[in-house]
Design a protein around this motif. Structure first.
Motif, short mmCIF file in Angstrom:
data_model
loop_
_atom_site.label_atom_id
_atom_site.label_comp_id
_atom_site.label_asym_id
_atom_site.label_seq_id
_atom_site.Cartn_x
_atom_site.Cartn_y
_atom_site.Cartn_z
N UNK A 1 -8.92 -49.09 5.00
CA UNK A 1 -7.63 -49.59 4.55
C UNK A 1 -7.11 -48.61 3.52
N UNK A 2 -5.86 -48.17 3.67
CA UNK A 2 -5.23 -47.26 2.71
C UNK A 2 -4.10 -48.00 2.02
N UNK A 3 -4.08 -47.97 0.69
CA UNK A 3 -3.06 -48.76 -0.01
C UNK A 3 -2.87 -48.27 -1.44
N UNK A 4 -1.66 -48.53 -1.96
CA UNK A 4 -1.43 -48.47 -3.39
C UNK A 4 -1.55 -49.89 -3.92
N UNK A 5 -1.41 -50.04 -5.24
CA UNK A 5 -1.48 -51.40 -5.79
C UNK A 5 -0.73 -51.49 -7.10
N UNK A 6 -0.35 -52.71 -7.43
CA UNK A 6 0.29 -52.96 -8.70
C UNK A 6 -0.72 -52.79 -9.83
N UNK A 7 -0.30 -52.31 -11.00
CA UNK A 7 1.09 -52.09 -11.43
C UNK A 7 1.64 -50.70 -11.13
N UNK A 8 0.94 -49.90 -10.33
CA UNK A 8 1.37 -48.52 -10.07
C UNK A 8 1.60 -48.30 -8.58
N UNK A 9 2.42 -49.15 -7.99
CA UNK A 9 2.61 -49.13 -6.55
C UNK A 9 3.24 -47.84 -6.04
N UNK A 10 4.08 -47.21 -6.85
CA UNK A 10 4.76 -45.98 -6.41
C UNK A 10 4.20 -44.74 -7.10
N UNK A 11 2.96 -44.82 -7.52
CA UNK A 11 2.31 -43.68 -8.17
C UNK A 11 1.83 -42.69 -7.10
N UNK A 12 1.32 -41.50 -7.51
CA UNK A 12 0.80 -40.53 -6.52
C UNK A 12 -0.59 -40.86 -5.99
N UNK A 13 -1.18 -41.97 -6.43
CA UNK A 13 -2.58 -42.27 -6.07
C UNK A 13 -2.67 -43.23 -4.89
N UNK A 14 -3.38 -42.79 -3.85
CA UNK A 14 -3.64 -43.61 -2.68
C UNK A 14 -5.12 -44.00 -2.69
N UNK A 15 -5.39 -45.31 -2.62
CA UNK A 15 -6.76 -45.81 -2.64
C UNK A 15 -7.23 -46.15 -1.24
N UNK A 16 -8.55 -46.05 -1.05
CA UNK A 16 -9.16 -46.35 0.25
C UNK A 16 -10.18 -47.47 0.08
N UNK A 17 -10.26 -48.32 1.11
CA UNK A 17 -11.17 -49.46 1.12
C UNK A 17 -11.88 -49.49 2.46
#
Length: 313
Positions: A165-181
């Protein structure tokens, strides 16, 4: 006085969206051809549709799941739109999910056993849930929590050869960081929709293109990710990125998450001069491509106030 002016400016910048189907082929788009789009009609007064995902497509009808946003409630719901393919006018609308919290981005997952699941963004609830789509009732049912984090525009894919799963998250939803799960798979044979997704890594871009803009897709042996570019404002453009896994000489451990490589292929902007503020979603299914574009709710005063603000710095 300053607070009042700021509130007034914000009001003039309210946006609306509209949904359209791209007439170009994927090859033409990836080669840089201008977007040729035909727009969907039939929205109720005081409502906009956005975040389109394709549920089905045939020679007569196009079926979408979208976020429906009424200004009267200011809370998104997920609706199913049946669209006449010849006229692109909505001929049937059904609410498939409505909650006390805002819903958007109804991403679709089709399992190998034939079931369809939908996992809309619902970060205000504090978690990501996957719902089974009941086609007969046209409803989302049997919710299961797969992540207890406020994820934003999450996308599941197994196109790289492993489930993630690839996603951003609050509170930095539009940041440059993409997280993986990755799914925990506590029981053998458990699908990701029944499992718990656990954090396993991140990728940091050099600009704000981490947020998802649609499902990953494969075309001519390559994997592509639609990414939302929000450098100027939220939903400004869509960047199509080619994704690959870095090849390393030493074998990684069983639990290691591989390094992913992202190559920008094309940036897509809105082709509509009346909705010039952004292109926000790009989805492909059955050789059909759907997008949404962003415009001003109050076009005249909205553009004027933005010009004044830019002149004043």
């Amino acid at each position: 006085m300053r607070k009042t002016l700021k509130k007034y400016y914000k009001k003039t910048q309210e946006y609306v969206w509209k949904v359209g189907f791209v007439q170009n082929s994927l090859d033409e788009i990836l080669d840089g051809a201008p977007l040729n789009v035909k727009w969907v009609s039939g929205e109720p007064l005081g409502v906009w549709w956005a975040d389109p995902f394709i549920l089905d497509a045939n020679e007569h009808e196009l079926v979408l799941l979208v976020e429906e946003f009424p200004f009267a409630t200011r809370r998104g719901t997920i609706v199913r739109l049946t669209i006449d393919r010849a006229t692109l006018r909505v001929v049937h609308r059904a609410v498939v999910l409505s909650l006390d919290t805002h819903l958007s981005f109804p991403a679709i997952y089709r399992s190998l056993d034939g079931n369809i699941y939908v996992y809309p963004e619902n970060w205000k609830s504090g978690s990501l849930k996957v719902w089974r789509y009941d086609a007969a009732a046209q409803k989302l049912t049997e919710p299961h929590v797969v992540c207890t984090l406020p994820l934003t525009d999450a996308i599941f894919t197994s196109l790289l050869g492993f489930p993630m799963l690839a996603s951003t998250r609050k509170p930095s939803a539009s940041s440059p960081r993409l997280d993986f799960y990755r799914p925990s798979f506590a029981d053998d044979g458990l699908q990701w929709v029944e499992s718990e997704m656990v954090f396993c890594g991140s990728h940091l871009f050099d600009r704000r293109v981490a947020r998802s803009a649609g499902d990953w897709f494969e075309h001519r042996g390559k994997i592509y990710r639609p990414a939302m570019e929000s450098e100027i404002e939220y939903g400004h453009a869509v960047v199509l990125q080619e994704v690959s896994v870095e090849q390393v000489s030493a074998p990684a451990s069983a639990n290691a998450f591989p390094r992913l490589l992202f190559k920008d292929v094309r940036t897509l902007f809105s082709p509509d001069s009346e909705y010039e503020r952004g292109l926000h979603t790009f989805n492909v299914y059955k050789d059909t491509i759907v997008i949404d574009v962003k415009g001003y709710r109050y076009p005249v005063i909205g553009r004027l106030m933005r010009k004044i603000r830019n002149l004043m710095g």
